[in-house]
Design an enzyme around this catalytic site. Structure first.
Site, PDB file in Angstrom:
ATOM      1  N   CYS A   1     -14.418  37.765  -0.391  1.00 62.05           N
ATOM      2  CA  CYS A   1     -13.958  36.584   0.344  1.00 62.05           C
ATOM      3  C   CYS A   1     -14.977  35.452   0.266  1.00 62.05           C
ATOM      4  CB  CYS A   1     -13.693  36.947   1.804  1.00 62.05           C
ATOM      5  SG  CYS A   1     -13.165  35.532   2.792  1.00 62.05           S
TER       6      CYS A   1
ATOM      7  N   ARG B   1     -16.215  33.173   4.143  1.00 64.65           N
ATOM      8  CA  ARG B   1     -16.824  33.930   5.241  1.00 64.65           C
ATOM      9  C   ARG B   1     -17.688  33.129   6.200  1.00 64.65           C
ATOM     10  NH1 ARG B   1     -19.445  38.853   2.174  1.00 64.65           N
ATOM     11  NH2 ARG B   1     -18.950  37.746   0.239  1.00 64.65           N
TER      12      ARG B   1
ATOM     13  N   TRP C   1      -7.200  30.659   6.083  1.00 61.44           N
ATOM     14  CA  TRP C   1      -6.333  29.616   5.516  1.00 61.44           C
ATOM     15  C   TRP C   1      -6.409  29.727   4.008  1.00 61.44           C
ATOM     16  CZ3 TRP C   1     -10.225  27.966   9.085  1.00 61.44           C
ATOM     17  CH2 TRP C   1     -11.455  27.660   8.495  1.00 61.44           C
TER      18      TRP C   1
ATOM     19  N   GLU D   1      -5.483  29.641  -4.979  1.00 63.53           N
ATOM     20  CA  GLU D   1      -4.752  30.908  -4.829  1.00 63.53           C
ATOM     21  C   GLU D   1      -3.274  30.700  -5.175  1.00 63.53           C
ATOM     22  OE1 GLU D   1      -6.533  31.530  -0.603  1.00 63.53           O
ATOM     23  OE2 GLU D   1      -6.060  33.518  -1.394  1.00 63.53           O
TER      24      GLU D   1
HETATM   25  N1  ARG Z   1      -4.510  35.420  -2.611  1.00 63.24           N
HETATM   26  C1  ARG Z   1      -3.527  35.790  -1.618  1.00 63.24           C
HETATM   27  C2  ARG Z   1      -2.314  34.894  -1.759  1.00 63.24           C
HETATM   28  O1  ARG Z   1      -2.304  34.015  -2.550  1.00 63.24           O
HETATM   29  C3  ARG Z   1      -4.074  35.684  -0.209  1.00 63.24           C
HETATM   30  C4  ARG Z   1      -5.402  36.377   0.041  1.00 63.24           C
HETATM   31  C5  ARG Z   1      -6.117  35.897   1.285  1.00 63.24           C
HETATM   32  N2  ARG Z   1      -6.445  34.498   1.185  1.00 63.24           N
HETATM   33  C6  ARG Z   1      -7.023  33.750   2.132  1.00 63.24           C
HETATM   34  N3  ARG Z   1      -7.212  32.493   1.883  1.00 63.24           N
HETATM   35  N4  ARG Z   1      -7.392  34.267   3.289  1.00 63.24           N
HETATM   36  O2  ARG Z   1      -1.342  35.040  -1.066  1.00 63.24           O
END
Ligand code: ARG
Length: 390
Positions: free
Chosen positions: A92, A95, A265, A270
Protein backbone atom coordinates in the site's frame (compact mmCIF):
# COMPACT_ATOMS: atom_id res chain seq x y z
CA UNK A 1 7.42 -0.50 29.89
CA UNK A 2 8.53 -3.87 28.57
CA UNK A 3 6.92 -7.14 29.50
CA UNK A 4 9.24 -9.77 30.85
CA UNK A 5 9.29 -13.36 29.81
CA UNK A 6 8.69 -14.04 33.49
CA UNK A 7 5.17 -12.72 33.13
CA UNK A 8 4.43 -15.49 30.65
CA UNK A 9 6.19 -18.11 32.72
CA UNK A 10 4.29 -17.08 35.82
CA UNK A 11 0.97 -17.24 34.02
CA UNK A 12 1.76 -20.56 32.41
CA UNK A 13 2.82 -22.05 35.73
CA UNK A 14 -0.44 -21.26 37.43
CA UNK A 15 -2.51 -24.36 38.18
CA UNK A 16 -4.07 -25.69 34.96
CA UNK A 17 -7.81 -25.24 34.68
CA UNK A 18 -8.15 -28.29 32.47
CA UNK A 19 -7.67 -31.95 33.33
CA UNK A 20 -4.04 -32.96 33.47
CA UNK A 21 -3.01 -35.42 30.75
CA UNK A 22 -0.73 -35.75 27.77
CA UNK A 23 -0.28 -32.58 25.71
CA UNK A 24 -2.66 -32.38 22.76
CA UNK A 25 -3.03 -30.53 19.47
CA UNK A 26 -5.29 -28.13 21.33
CA UNK A 27 -2.46 -27.37 23.74
CA UNK A 28 -0.20 -26.72 20.78
CA UNK A 29 -2.75 -24.34 19.20
CA UNK A 30 -3.20 -22.51 22.47
CA UNK A 31 0.53 -22.18 22.89
CA UNK A 32 0.88 -20.76 19.36
CA UNK A 33 -1.98 -18.35 19.98
CA UNK A 34 -0.49 -17.29 23.32
CA UNK A 35 2.81 -16.60 21.60
CA UNK A 36 1.20 -14.28 19.05
CA UNK A 37 -1.04 -12.66 21.62
CA UNK A 38 2.03 -11.94 23.74
CA UNK A 39 3.79 -10.14 20.87
CA UNK A 40 0.75 -8.10 19.99
CA UNK A 41 -0.14 -7.03 23.52
CA UNK A 42 3.46 -6.04 24.09
CA UNK A 43 3.54 -3.97 20.89
CA UNK A 44 0.20 -2.40 21.74
CA UNK A 45 1.46 -1.30 25.14
CA UNK A 46 4.81 -0.12 23.79
CA UNK A 47 3.12 2.14 21.27
CA UNK A 48 0.19 3.11 23.50
CA UNK A 49 1.94 3.84 26.78
CA UNK A 50 -1.26 5.01 28.43
CA UNK A 51 -2.94 1.64 28.01
CA UNK A 52 -2.23 0.31 31.50
CA UNK A 53 -0.11 -2.55 32.79
CA UNK A 54 0.93 -4.90 29.97
CA UNK A 55 1.98 -7.70 32.31
CA UNK A 56 -1.46 -7.80 33.82
CA UNK A 57 -3.15 -7.78 30.43
CA UNK A 58 -0.88 -10.57 29.21
CA UNK A 59 -1.80 -12.74 32.21
CA UNK A 60 -5.46 -12.03 31.59
CA UNK A 61 -5.15 -13.06 27.93
CA UNK A 62 -3.25 -16.23 28.80
CA UNK A 63 -5.85 -17.24 31.36
CA UNK A 64 -8.61 -16.60 28.83
CA UNK A 65 -6.85 -18.71 26.22
CA UNK A 66 -6.52 -21.59 28.66
CA UNK A 67 -10.11 -21.26 29.69
CA UNK A 68 -11.75 -20.82 26.28
CA UNK A 69 -9.15 -21.67 23.64
CA UNK A 70 -9.20 -18.09 22.38
CA UNK A 71 -9.34 -14.51 23.70
CA UNK A 72 -11.20 -11.32 23.03
CA UNK A 73 -9.47 -8.10 22.07
CA UNK A 74 -10.48 -4.98 23.94
CA UNK A 75 -12.04 -2.34 21.68
CA UNK A 76 -8.78 -0.37 21.92
CA UNK A 77 -6.64 -3.38 20.97
CA UNK A 78 -8.88 -4.09 18.01
CA UNK A 79 -8.75 -0.48 16.80
CA UNK A 80 -5.00 -0.21 17.14
CA UNK A 81 -4.44 -3.68 15.69
CA UNK A 82 -6.40 -2.76 12.56
CA UNK A 83 -4.33 0.40 12.17
CA UNK A 84 -1.13 -1.60 12.55
CA UNK A 85 -2.32 -4.03 9.87
CA UNK A 86 -2.63 -1.08 7.53
CA UNK A 87 0.75 0.32 8.57
CA UNK A 88 2.26 -3.11 7.82
CA UNK A 89 0.63 -3.46 4.39
CA UNK A 90 3.73 -3.61 2.21
CA UNK A 91 1.81 -3.17 -1.03
CA UNK A 92 0.00 0.00 0.00
CA UNK A 93 1.37 3.37 -1.11
CA UNK A 94 -1.28 5.24 0.92
CA UNK A 95 -0.06 4.44 4.42
CA UNK A 96 0.69 8.00 5.57
CA UNK A 97 -2.79 8.16 7.10
CA UNK A 98 -2.74 4.77 8.85
CA UNK A 99 -3.41 6.27 12.24
CA UNK A 100 -6.60 8.01 11.13
CA UNK A 101 -8.42 4.81 10.15
CA UNK A 102 -12.01 4.76 11.44
CA UNK A 103 -12.53 1.37 13.10
CA UNK A 104 -16.07 0.09 13.42
CA UNK A 105 -16.36 -2.70 15.95
CA UNK A 106 -19.18 -5.02 14.86
CA UNK A 107 -17.79 -8.27 16.24
CA UNK A 108 -21.18 -9.03 17.74
CA UNK A 109 -22.96 -9.04 14.37
CA UNK A 110 -22.89 -12.56 12.90
CA UNK A 111 -26.13 -12.92 10.94
CA UNK A 112 -25.84 -12.27 7.20
CA UNK A 113 -28.63 -9.68 7.11
CA UNK A 114 -27.08 -7.72 9.97
CA UNK A 115 -23.67 -7.89 8.32
CA UNK A 116 -25.07 -6.65 5.00
CA UNK A 117 -26.68 -3.76 6.82
CA UNK A 118 -23.37 -2.79 8.41
CA UNK A 119 -21.56 -3.06 5.06
CA UNK A 120 -24.06 -0.58 3.66
CA UNK A 121 -23.51 1.69 6.64
CA UNK A 122 -19.75 1.32 6.09
CA UNK A 123 -20.16 2.60 2.54
CA UNK A 124 -22.24 5.52 3.73
CA UNK A 125 -19.65 6.55 6.32
CA UNK A 126 -16.69 5.97 4.00
CA UNK A 127 -18.26 7.83 1.07
CA UNK A 128 -19.06 10.87 3.21
CA UNK A 129 -20.59 12.77 0.31
CA UNK A 130 -17.42 12.35 -1.75
CA UNK A 131 -14.88 13.31 0.90
CA UNK A 132 -13.74 9.71 1.31
CA UNK A 133 -12.79 8.50 4.80
CA UNK A 134 -10.65 5.38 5.39
CA UNK A 135 -12.86 2.97 7.34
CA UNK A 136 -12.76 -0.66 8.47
CA UNK A 137 -15.72 -2.64 9.78
CA UNK A 138 -14.68 -5.65 11.83
CA UNK A 139 -17.10 -8.56 12.15
CA UNK A 140 -16.75 -11.67 14.31
CA UNK A 141 -13.41 -13.51 14.51
CA UNK A 142 -12.90 -17.20 13.85
CA UNK A 143 -12.96 -19.30 17.01
CA UNK A 144 -11.49 -22.79 17.43
CA UNK A 145 -13.70 -25.16 15.45
CA UNK A 146 -16.15 -22.36 14.70
CA UNK A 147 -15.28 -20.33 11.59
CA UNK A 148 -16.93 -16.91 11.40
CA UNK A 149 -19.15 -15.76 8.51
CA UNK A 150 -17.49 -14.35 5.40
CA UNK A 151 -18.11 -11.93 2.61
CA UNK A 152 -17.57 -13.57 -0.76
CA UNK A 153 -17.19 -10.23 -2.54
CA UNK A 154 -13.72 -9.02 -3.42
CA UNK A 155 -14.88 -5.49 -2.69
CA UNK A 156 -18.08 -4.09 -1.20
CA UNK A 157 -18.75 -2.42 -4.54
CA UNK A 158 -17.62 -4.09 -7.72
CA UNK A 159 -19.11 -4.58 -11.15
CA UNK A 160 -20.58 -7.81 -12.47
CA UNK A 161 -19.31 -9.61 -15.53
CA UNK A 162 -21.48 -11.70 -17.86
CA UNK A 163 -20.17 -14.18 -20.40
CA UNK A 164 -21.17 -13.30 -23.98
CA UNK A 165 -21.98 -15.76 -26.69
CA UNK A 166 -18.98 -14.67 -28.75
CA UNK A 167 -16.75 -15.78 -25.88
CA UNK A 168 -16.21 -12.23 -24.61
CA UNK A 169 -17.47 -10.62 -21.43
CA UNK A 170 -19.94 -7.83 -20.79
CA UNK A 171 -18.96 -5.81 -17.75
CA UNK A 172 -15.94 -6.49 -15.58
CA UNK A 173 -14.33 -9.89 -16.17
CA UNK A 174 -13.14 -9.69 -12.56
CA UNK A 175 -16.82 -9.93 -11.60
CA UNK A 176 -17.69 -12.98 -13.71
CA UNK A 177 -17.37 -15.56 -11.01
CA UNK A 178 -19.28 -13.72 -8.30
CA UNK A 179 -22.04 -12.72 -10.74
CA UNK A 180 -22.47 -16.39 -11.61
CA UNK A 181 -22.63 -17.37 -7.94
CA UNK A 182 -25.06 -14.57 -7.19
CA UNK A 183 -27.33 -15.66 -10.01
CA UNK A 184 -27.18 -19.24 -8.78
CA UNK A 185 -28.31 -17.89 -5.42
CA UNK A 186 -31.29 -16.13 -7.02
CA UNK A 187 -29.95 -12.67 -7.88
CA UNK A 188 -31.41 -11.37 -11.10
CA UNK A 189 -28.59 -9.22 -12.41
CA UNK A 190 -28.97 -7.05 -15.46
CA UNK A 191 -26.80 -7.29 -18.54
CA UNK A 192 -25.12 -3.95 -18.08
CA UNK A 193 -21.44 -3.06 -18.21
CA UNK A 194 -21.52 -1.50 -14.76
CA UNK A 195 -23.99 -3.49 -12.65
CA UNK A 196 -23.07 -3.36 -8.97
CA UNK A 197 -22.79 -6.89 -7.62
CA UNK A 198 -24.89 -7.80 -4.60
CA UNK A 199 -23.23 -8.46 -1.24
CA UNK A 200 -22.76 -12.20 -0.90
CA UNK A 201 -22.46 -13.46 2.65
CA UNK A 202 -21.86 -17.02 3.73
CA UNK A 203 -22.40 -17.92 7.34
CA UNK A 204 -20.50 -21.21 7.40
CA UNK A 205 -18.86 -23.54 4.90
CA UNK A 206 -22.01 -25.65 4.76
CA UNK A 207 -24.32 -22.66 4.37
CA UNK A 208 -25.57 -21.37 0.99
CA UNK A 209 -24.55 -17.75 0.40
CA UNK A 210 -27.15 -15.07 1.07
CA UNK A 211 -27.27 -12.08 -1.28
CA UNK A 212 -28.23 -8.48 -0.63
CA UNK A 213 -28.49 -5.72 -3.21
CA UNK A 214 -26.65 -2.60 -2.09
CA UNK A 215 -29.09 0.34 -2.20
CA UNK A 216 -28.28 2.60 -5.15
CA UNK A 217 -28.11 5.70 -3.01
CA UNK A 218 -25.04 4.43 -1.09
CA UNK A 219 -23.05 3.54 -4.19
CA UNK A 220 -21.46 6.77 -5.32
CA UNK A 221 -20.25 6.54 -8.91
CA UNK A 222 -18.47 8.96 -11.20
CA UNK A 223 -19.25 9.17 -14.93
CA UNK A 224 -15.98 9.54 -16.80
CA UNK A 225 -15.45 12.55 -19.01
CA UNK A 226 -12.34 14.09 -20.54
CA UNK A 227 -11.46 17.78 -20.13
CA UNK A 228 -10.54 18.17 -23.82
CA UNK A 229 -12.43 15.42 -25.65
CA UNK A 230 -16.21 15.61 -25.54
CA UNK A 231 -16.50 12.16 -27.18
CA UNK A 232 -14.98 10.53 -24.10
CA UNK A 233 -18.32 10.77 -22.33
CA UNK A 234 -19.90 8.71 -25.14
CA UNK A 235 -17.74 5.73 -24.16
CA UNK A 236 -20.20 5.39 -21.28
CA UNK A 237 -17.48 4.66 -18.74
CA UNK A 238 -17.91 5.18 -15.02
CA UNK A 239 -16.32 4.00 -11.79
CA UNK A 240 -17.36 3.77 -8.17
CA UNK A 241 -15.95 6.10 -5.54
CA UNK A 242 -14.94 3.74 -2.72
CA UNK A 243 -12.52 0.84 -3.10
CA UNK A 244 -13.43 -1.37 -0.11
CA UNK A 245 -11.52 -4.65 0.00
CA UNK A 246 -13.67 -7.36 1.56
CA UNK A 247 -11.90 -10.66 0.85
CA UNK A 248 -8.87 -10.33 3.10
CA UNK A 249 -8.36 -11.68 6.58
CA UNK A 250 -7.36 -9.25 9.31
CA UNK A 251 -5.04 -11.02 11.73
CA UNK A 252 -4.20 -9.44 15.08
CA UNK A 253 -2.35 -11.18 17.90
CA UNK A 254 -3.19 -14.64 16.57
CA UNK A 255 -6.91 -13.85 16.15
CA UNK A 256 -8.30 -14.03 12.60
CA UNK A 257 -11.07 -11.73 11.45
CA UNK A 258 -12.17 -13.15 8.09
CA UNK A 259 -14.84 -10.49 7.52
CA UNK A 260 -13.28 -7.06 7.95
CA UNK A 261 -13.93 -4.87 4.89
CA UNK A 262 -11.67 -1.81 4.70
CA UNK A 263 -11.30 1.10 2.34
CA UNK A 264 -9.10 4.02 1.49
CA UNK A 265 -9.56 6.31 -1.49
CA UNK A 266 -8.58 5.59 -5.04
CA UNK A 267 -5.36 6.55 -6.74
CA UNK A 268 -6.26 7.40 -10.35
CA UNK A 269 -3.94 4.85 -11.94
CA UNK A 270 -5.80 1.94 -10.31
CA UNK A 271 -8.72 2.76 -12.58
CA UNK A 272 -7.00 4.57 -15.45
CA UNK A 273 -4.06 2.22 -15.93
CA UNK A 274 -5.48 -1.09 -14.73
CA UNK A 275 -9.25 -1.57 -14.30
CA UNK A 276 -10.16 0.10 -17.60
CA UNK A 277 -7.01 -0.90 -19.45
CA UNK A 278 -5.85 -4.42 -18.55
CA UNK A 279 -6.65 -6.90 -21.33
CA UNK A 280 -8.26 -9.06 -18.62
CA UNK A 281 -10.47 -6.18 -17.45
CA UNK A 282 -12.32 -3.49 -19.45
CA UNK A 283 -9.64 -3.49 -22.15
CA UNK A 284 -10.44 0.03 -23.43
CA UNK A 285 -7.18 1.01 -25.13
CA UNK A 286 -8.20 0.08 -28.68
CA UNK A 287 -11.43 2.03 -28.59
CA UNK A 288 -9.84 5.09 -27.02
CA UNK A 289 -6.96 5.04 -29.52
CA UNK A 290 -9.42 4.86 -32.42
CA UNK A 291 -11.34 7.86 -31.10
CA UNK A 292 -8.08 9.74 -30.66
CA UNK A 293 -7.21 8.91 -34.26
CA UNK A 294 -3.87 7.38 -33.29
CA UNK A 295 -1.77 5.31 -35.67
CA UNK A 296 -2.09 1.79 -34.28
CA UNK A 297 -0.10 0.06 -37.02
CA UNK A 298 2.95 -0.46 -34.83
CA UNK A 299 3.61 -0.60 -31.09
CA UNK A 300 6.35 1.92 -31.77
CA UNK A 301 3.89 4.72 -32.36
CA UNK A 302 3.17 4.31 -28.64
CA UNK A 303 -0.54 4.57 -29.30
CA UNK A 304 -1.23 2.42 -26.27
CA UNK A 305 0.86 4.66 -24.04
CA UNK A 306 -0.83 7.79 -25.37
CA UNK A 307 -4.33 6.34 -25.04
CA UNK A 308 -3.59 5.25 -21.48
CA UNK A 309 -2.45 8.74 -20.48
CA UNK A 310 -5.68 10.24 -21.84
CA UNK A 311 -7.74 7.73 -19.83
CA UNK A 312 -5.84 8.68 -16.69
CA UNK A 313 -6.42 12.36 -17.37
CA UNK A 314 -10.14 11.63 -17.74
CA UNK A 315 -10.28 9.64 -14.48
CA UNK A 316 -8.62 12.35 -12.37
CA UNK A 317 -10.56 15.13 -14.04
CA UNK A 318 -13.90 13.35 -13.56
CA UNK A 319 -13.37 12.53 -9.87
CA UNK A 320 -12.29 16.13 -9.24
CA UNK A 321 -15.30 17.46 -11.12
CA UNK A 322 -17.58 15.20 -9.09
CA UNK A 323 -15.99 16.27 -5.81
CA UNK A 324 -14.82 12.75 -4.96
CA UNK A 325 -11.47 12.23 -3.22
CA UNK A 326 -8.88 10.70 -5.49
CA UNK A 327 -5.10 10.69 -5.28
CA UNK A 328 -2.80 11.07 -8.27
CA UNK A 329 0.35 8.99 -8.48
CA UNK A 330 2.69 11.96 -8.21
CA UNK A 331 1.18 13.29 -4.99
CA UNK A 332 0.70 9.86 -3.45
CA UNK A 333 4.34 8.95 -4.17
CA UNK A 334 5.52 12.06 -2.34
CA UNK A 335 3.25 11.25 0.57
CA UNK A 336 4.60 7.74 0.79
CA UNK A 337 8.17 9.00 1.10
CA UNK A 338 6.99 11.39 3.79
CA UNK A 339 5.43 8.41 5.55
CA UNK A 340 8.72 6.51 5.44
CA UNK A 341 10.60 9.52 6.85
CA UNK A 342 8.03 9.95 9.60
CA UNK A 343 8.24 6.29 10.54
CA UNK A 344 12.01 6.47 10.57
CA UNK A 345 11.84 9.32 13.09
CA UNK A 346 9.84 6.94 15.30
CA UNK A 347 12.59 4.35 14.88
CA UNK A 348 10.44 2.14 12.67
CA UNK A 349 11.09 0.55 9.31
CA UNK A 350 8.57 0.69 6.48
CA UNK A 351 8.64 -2.62 4.65
CA UNK A 352 7.39 -2.14 1.10
CA UNK A 353 6.96 -4.15 -2.05
CA UNK A 354 8.58 -2.13 -4.85
CA UNK A 355 6.55 -3.79 -7.61
CA UNK A 356 3.28 -2.73 -5.96
CA UNK A 357 4.40 0.69 -4.74
CA UNK A 358 5.67 1.98 -8.08
CA UNK A 359 2.67 3.21 -10.10
CA UNK A 360 1.77 1.39 -13.33
CA UNK A 361 2.26 4.54 -15.43
CA UNK A 362 5.17 6.95 -15.43
CA UNK A 363 7.01 4.97 -12.77
CA UNK A 364 10.33 6.75 -13.19
CA UNK A 365 8.63 10.15 -12.94
CA UNK A 366 7.77 9.41 -9.32
CA UNK A 367 10.32 9.38 -6.49
CA UNK A 368 9.17 5.95 -5.25
CA UNK A 369 10.77 4.38 -8.34
CA UNK A 370 14.29 5.51 -7.58
CA UNK A 371 15.02 3.60 -4.42
CA UNK A 372 14.71 0.30 -2.61
CA UNK A 373 12.69 -0.47 0.49
CA UNK A 374 13.01 -2.34 3.76
CA UNK A 375 12.59 -6.07 3.27
CA UNK A 376 9.11 -7.50 3.77
CA UNK A 377 8.85 -10.20 6.44
CA UNK A 378 5.85 -12.41 5.60
CA UNK A 379 5.41 -13.17 9.31
CA UNK A 380 4.79 -9.54 10.27
CA UNK A 381 1.58 -9.09 12.24
CA UNK A 382 -0.95 -7.51 12.55
CA UNK A 383 -1.60 -7.93 8.85
CA UNK A 384 -4.17 -8.14 6.11
CA UNK A 385 -3.71 -11.59 4.64
CA UNK A 386 -5.05 -13.43 1.66
CA UNK A 387 -7.83 -15.57 3.08
CA UNK A 388 -7.53 -19.33 2.81
CA UNK A 389 -10.62 -20.94 1.30
CA UNK A 390 -12.93 -22.43 3.97
N1 ARG B 1 -6.84 -1.74 -7.04
C1 ARG B 1 -8.16 -2.03 -6.53
C2 ARG B 1 -9.20 -1.49 -7.49
O1 ARG B 1 -8.87 -0.88 -8.45
C3 ARG B 1 -8.38 -1.43 -5.15
C4 ARG B 1 -7.31 -1.73 -4.12
C5 ARG B 1 -7.32 -0.78 -2.94
N2 ARG B 1 -7.07 0.57 -3.35
C6 ARG B 1 -7.07 1.66 -2.57
N3 ARG B 1 -6.85 2.81 -3.12
N4 ARG B 1 -7.29 1.57 -1.27
O2 ARG B 1 -10.37 -1.64 -7.30
Amino acid sequence: MTVSVEATVTALSQPPTKAVGPATETDRDELALADQAFDFVRQFHTEQPGAGDPAQRIREVLAEIRETGTYRHTAEELAYGAKLAWRNAARCIGRLYWNSLVVRDFRHVTDPAGMAEQCVEHLRIATNGGKIRPVITVFAPDAPGRPAPRLLNQQLVRYAGYPREDGGCTGDPAGLELAARARAAGWTGGQGRFDVLPLMIQQSPADAPHWYQVPEDVVMEVPLVHPDHAWFADLGLRWYAVPAISDMMLEIGGISYPAAPFNGWYMGTEIGARNLVDAERYDMLGEVAARLGLDTSSPRTMWRDRAMIEINIAVLHSFDAAGVTMADHHTESDRFLRHIAKEMRQGRETPADWSWIVPPVSGSLTPVYHRYYDQVDPNTRPAFLLREPW
